[in-house]
Design a protein around this motif. Structure first.
Motif, short mmCIF file in Angstrom:
data_model
loop_
_atom_site.label_atom_id
_atom_site.label_comp_id
_atom_site.label_asym_id
_atom_site.label_seq_id
_atom_site.Cartn_x
_atom_site.Cartn_y
_atom_site.Cartn_z
N PHE A 135 1.28 -2.22 -0.18
CA PHE A 135 0.34 -1.45 -1.00
C PHE A 135 0.36 0.01 -0.58
N PRO A 136 0.02 0.92 -1.50
CA PRO A 136 0.10 2.35 -1.19
C PRO A 136 -1.17 2.89 -0.58
N LEU A 137 -1.02 3.84 0.30
CA LEU A 137 -2.13 4.68 0.72
C LEU A 137 -2.31 5.77 -0.36
N LEU B 116 2.40 -4.15 4.54
CA LEU B 116 2.76 -2.76 4.79
C LEU B 116 1.87 -1.84 3.96
N ALA B 117 1.22 -0.90 4.63
CA ALA B 117 0.45 0.15 3.95
C ALA B 117 1.31 1.41 3.98
N ALA C 243 -7.09 -1.21 -0.33
CA ALA C 243 -7.31 0.11 0.24
C ALA C 243 -7.49 -0.01 1.75
N TYR C 244 -6.86 0.92 2.46
CA TYR C 244 -7.03 0.99 3.91
C TYR C 244 -7.39 2.43 4.24
N PRO C 245 -8.69 2.79 4.16
CA PRO C 245 -9.10 4.17 4.44
C PRO C 245 -8.68 4.61 5.83
N GLY C 246 -8.59 5.91 6.02
CA GLY C 246 -8.16 6.45 7.30
C GLY C 246 -8.99 5.94 8.45
N THR D 130 -1.72 8.62 -7.92
CA THR D 130 -0.41 9.15 -7.57
C THR D 130 0.27 8.28 -6.52
N GLY D 131 -0.52 7.75 -5.59
CA GLY D 131 0.05 6.85 -4.59
C GLY D 131 0.63 5.60 -5.22
N GLU D 132 -0.09 5.01 -6.17
CA GLU D 132 0.41 3.81 -6.85
C GLU D 132 1.68 4.12 -7.65
#
Length: 796
Positions: A252-254, A198-199, A303-306, A285-287
């Motif tokens: 993991f966070p975006l 899950l992102a 990381a999953y860039p846009g 801040t996402g983390e």
């Protein structure tokens, strides 16, 4: 099947799992339109000739599959062969149950189901795909990892309000998009690790948390609207927390706001501004949000860039030790296969070199992702047909393997940011098939196997052996280079827009010292000893509350401006502009919080004096948070010699309070001069838009005027003394009596009128009026010289 390929002319597939084997018959259920129902109507199954997809030519198998999906009639009637006997239609329904006995390995078949009348006329057709999957020794199934974004449009404003209440609808089942997305994640038996990573969008987490804690408020044209705690939000968070805290699951966070990191980094590289720090702040801040809300103590460095799009500079940024990402998920079109690997889909696992060290890059299969949002119910496409498309694609990836190596390949299915399952249960149907391992009693040869996303551990981004990735997925980077095409750059948020938002962020940062600084005993400003006060600016998460009940001011505005750079606004930035405008309004409000009130004109009655000035803190009067403000009053004048106060004066004004300041001025001459009062932040940045102008008027004599007065009086005294000397001389030389008051006038007045006038004018400051015995009128000049006094009663 695509919408165009699924045109069925009255035949509909309602049930089909897309797989057959010697132990698993072909089972298809469906119905025909009522207009076709007639006695003797039957359905007939046809497939491409025995060779299946590979018999259609030398084109790469996945390309053949895409062409047939777009237009299944390309195979032509001659290519299809009938399979089995016709199945009668019962009313409008039919059920095909045909055993298969082909002696072939894994094969993908285009499948056609035709409605045929008793006379043999075809009146309707439906198309789909079938995977023939017999047991096959040595077949290495494709490993499959799924990345599912839990994200939504940013909805948190800098004042803590939600932009609207649409999120409540998104969380509500069974129609809400976020409800359907999260409920697409199948439950793994015995709390085993899921192959779905899950992102999670941290901004969404905070918004849902606000709704779950309740009451929460959202903006409305008629004013803020308050709602109680939302039970759907509570359920949503509970489900996420359970998944995140299950051992082995990857969550993991975006970046905060799902900020467009690539656009930020490109703008920062061009202008050497604060965008790089903004990108780092968004990641941090996402983390932190993931830790606070979901209890994930150590978020995976993924990381999953846009849209899976990132250039080389962004990869270098992610690989930097200060960022610490070891794994990035990118669109596979950025990692094209080399000419040596064109015959098959290479493994998704690569390792890319950057100036900041290596980083593991997972190539997300864009074709596979494109099949995950089918247009179900449009042009006759059904859920079973859409699922069969996905399974056929995976089987083709496995079947196209031509090398003799025993290692398998990794495929990564990264779903789009705002993925929306087309029906209530489509997401759960397809992900249950893709993410759950095949049963031990499966009656077909599994051609793919779910695996957990292979995340490189921290400090080991360049290695693939630490997680067994090499053994499972083959050598990393084989057949894959990195590129960043023009179309990918064109998708970014424009640099000009990033710069405009950065300008607002710079204005917000200028306000920080005014809220945080305190004045020392020496009259200087410094960082406060009270952390609670600095919390006004240091709140890491927008809208968070502190122990003293206060809400952060600066950080929420900075965070909201990051959401204005979200990748979600790439197609349409209207929502981003609204967020920026809201912050811009708060900036103006803060800049006007400290007001200087003074009389526009002040009069001094002495050489030295003071000009009173009132400094007022109006925070809290408009319903916003009240807060003390520390500012610098900058004093200046066009004539610097008249301003005796210090050039700058520091003071702290409590909310709602008024502080009076007296400005010392002096004046060496009568006149008017301006004094300007400008409000600055403690670090010297301008806070007020325009300085306050005070016009100071002085009525006191200056030193020059006093000197002139003294000189005039002195000259008068000298004239009197000279007169007395002259009189004394006359007396010694036989002159008459004194011609002072009461003395004979004849002794003073000469006989010659002309001589008298000449002598008188040269020596006497005061003129006597001459008698005019004849009574003649004097001229205007004579009267003026005589002071305007008449010489006799008849003279006017």
């Amino acid at each position: 099947m695509s919408a165009s390929a699924a045109t069925v002319d009255g035949v509909h597939i309602d049930g089909f799992d897309g797989i057959a084997s010697p132990d698993k018959p072909l089972v298809v259920s469906g119905h025909v339109d009522a207009a076709l129902a007639a006695p003797g109507l039957s359905v007939q199954v046809s497939v491409i000739k025995a060779g299946g997809l590979g018999s259609l030519g030398t084109t790469k198998a996945r390309e053949q599959l895409a062409k047939l999906r777009a237009d299944p009639t390309l195979a032509g009637k001659a290519q299809y062969t009938r399979f089995g006997d016709p199945t009668p239609v019962n009313g409008t329904n039919f059920l095909i149950n045909e055993p298969w006995s082909l002696q072939r390995p894994l094969t993908i078949y285009p499948l056609k189901i035709s409605a045929v009348t008793s006379t043999g006329k075809v009146v309707g057709t439906a198309y789909t795909f079938l995977v023939w999957a017999p047991e096959q020794a040595g077949l290495k199934a494709t490993s499959l990892s799924v990345v599912l974004p839990i994200a939504d449009y940013p909805r948190i404003r800098s004042d803590g309000l939600l932009t609207d209440n649409q999120l409540a609808e998104e969380l509500k089942g069974p129609k809400g998009r976020l409800y359907r997305v999260l409920n697409s994640v199948p439950k793994v038996p015995n709390n085993q690790a899921s192959s779905i990573a899950l992102a999670v969008d941290p901004t969404l987490l905070k918004a849902v948390q606000k709704m779950a804690d309740g009451p929460y408020s959202y903006a409305d044209p008629s004013g803020p609207q308050e709602r109680p705690a939302n039970p759907d939000a509570v359920s949503f968070l509970d489900t996420l927390k359970h998944f995140a805290q299950t051992p082995g699951n990857v969550v993991f966070p975006l970046p905060w706001g799902d900020a467009d990191l690539t656009a930020l980094i490109r703008a920062g590289g061009q202008h050497d501004s604060g965008q790089l720090n903004d990108a780092l702040g968004a990641v941090d801040t996402g983390e932190q949000t993931l830790r606070d809300v979901l209890g994930v103590s150590d978020p995976p460095p993924v990381a999953y860039p846009g849209d899976g799009l990132a250039d080389a500079a962004t990869l270098a940024f992610l690989a930097h030790p200060n960022v610490g990402m070891t794994t990035a998920i990118l669109d596979d079109r950025l990692l094209p296969a080399t000419s040596k690997a064109l015959s098959e889909t290479p493994s998704a696992l690569t390792v890319q070199t950057t100036p900041n060290g290596p980083i593991r890059v997972l190539a997300a299969d864009s074709k596979l992702a494109g099949l995950m949002t089918p247009k179900i119910s449009q042009d006759g496409l059904s859920e079973p047909q859409a699922l069969a498309d996905v399974l056929a694609e995976l089987a083709t990836i496995t079947n196209e393997r031509t090398s003799t190596t025993t290692t398998g390949r990794l495929a990564v299915l990264a779903l789009p940011r705002l993925w929306s399952p087309p029906t209530d249960d489509w997401g759960l149907q397809v992900l249950s098939r893709l993410a759950l391992p095949a049963s031990l009693t499966a009656t077909y040869q599994p051609f793919f196997q779910p695996v957990t996303l292979p995340v490189a551990p921290k400090g080991d981004a360049g290695s693939t052996g630490s997680t067994g990735a090499t053994a499972a997925f083959g050598p990393a980077g084989i057949g894959r280079g990195f590129t960043y095409p023009d179309w990918a750059q064109a998708a970014e948020i424009p640099t000009s827009y990033v710069d405009a938002v950065e300008h607002l962020r710079a204005e917000v940062r200028q306000l920080d010292p005014a809220l945080c600084s305190v004045i020392t005993s020496a009259g200087k400003t410094s960082n406060p000893s009270d952390p609670a006060r600095c919390a006004l600016t240091d709140a890491g998460i927008a809208g968070s509350k502190f122990a003293n009940g206060r809400t952060g001011v600066i950080a929420p505005m900075l965070n909201t401006l990051l959401t204005a750079l979200s990748v979600d606004w790439r197609p349409d930035r209207s929502g981003a502009v609204r967020l920026s405008q809201e912050v811009d309004g708060r900036i103006n409000l803060l800049q006007r919080t400290v007001k200087v009130v003074a009389s526009p004109k002040v009069t001094l009655t002495s050489r030295n004096g003071t000009v009173p000035v009132n400094v007022q803190n109006t925070s809290g009067q408009g319903g916003d948070e009240p807060y003390p403000m520390t500012v610098i009053l900058s004093l200046s004048s066009n004539d610097k010699t008249r301003l005796r106060s210090a050039a700058r004066m520091a003071l702290t004004v409590e909310p709602g309070a008024i502080r009076q300041v007296e400005i010392s001025v002096s004046s060496d001459a009568a006149g008017t001069f301006p004094v300007f009062v400008q409000v600055l932040t403690p670090d010297g940045q301008r806070l007020s838009a325009q300085p306050v102008r005070i016009l100071v008027r002085s009525t006191a004599y200056g030193s020059i005027a006093t000197a002139i007065t003294y000189v005039t009086i002195g000259l008068f005294v000298v004239a009197v003394v000279l007169r007395q000397v002259r009189r004394s001389r006359r007396k010694r030389h036989g002159g008459g009596a004194d011609d002072g008051p009461g003395g004979p006038v004849a002794d003073v007045t000469p006989t010659d009128p002309n001589a008298s006038a000449a002598t008188d004018r040269a020596t006497m400051p005061i003129r006597r009026i001459q008698a005019n015995a004849a009574g003649t009128q004097r001229t205007e000049v004579e009267r003026a010289y005589a002071g305007g006094v008449p010489a006799n009663p008849s003279e006017p």
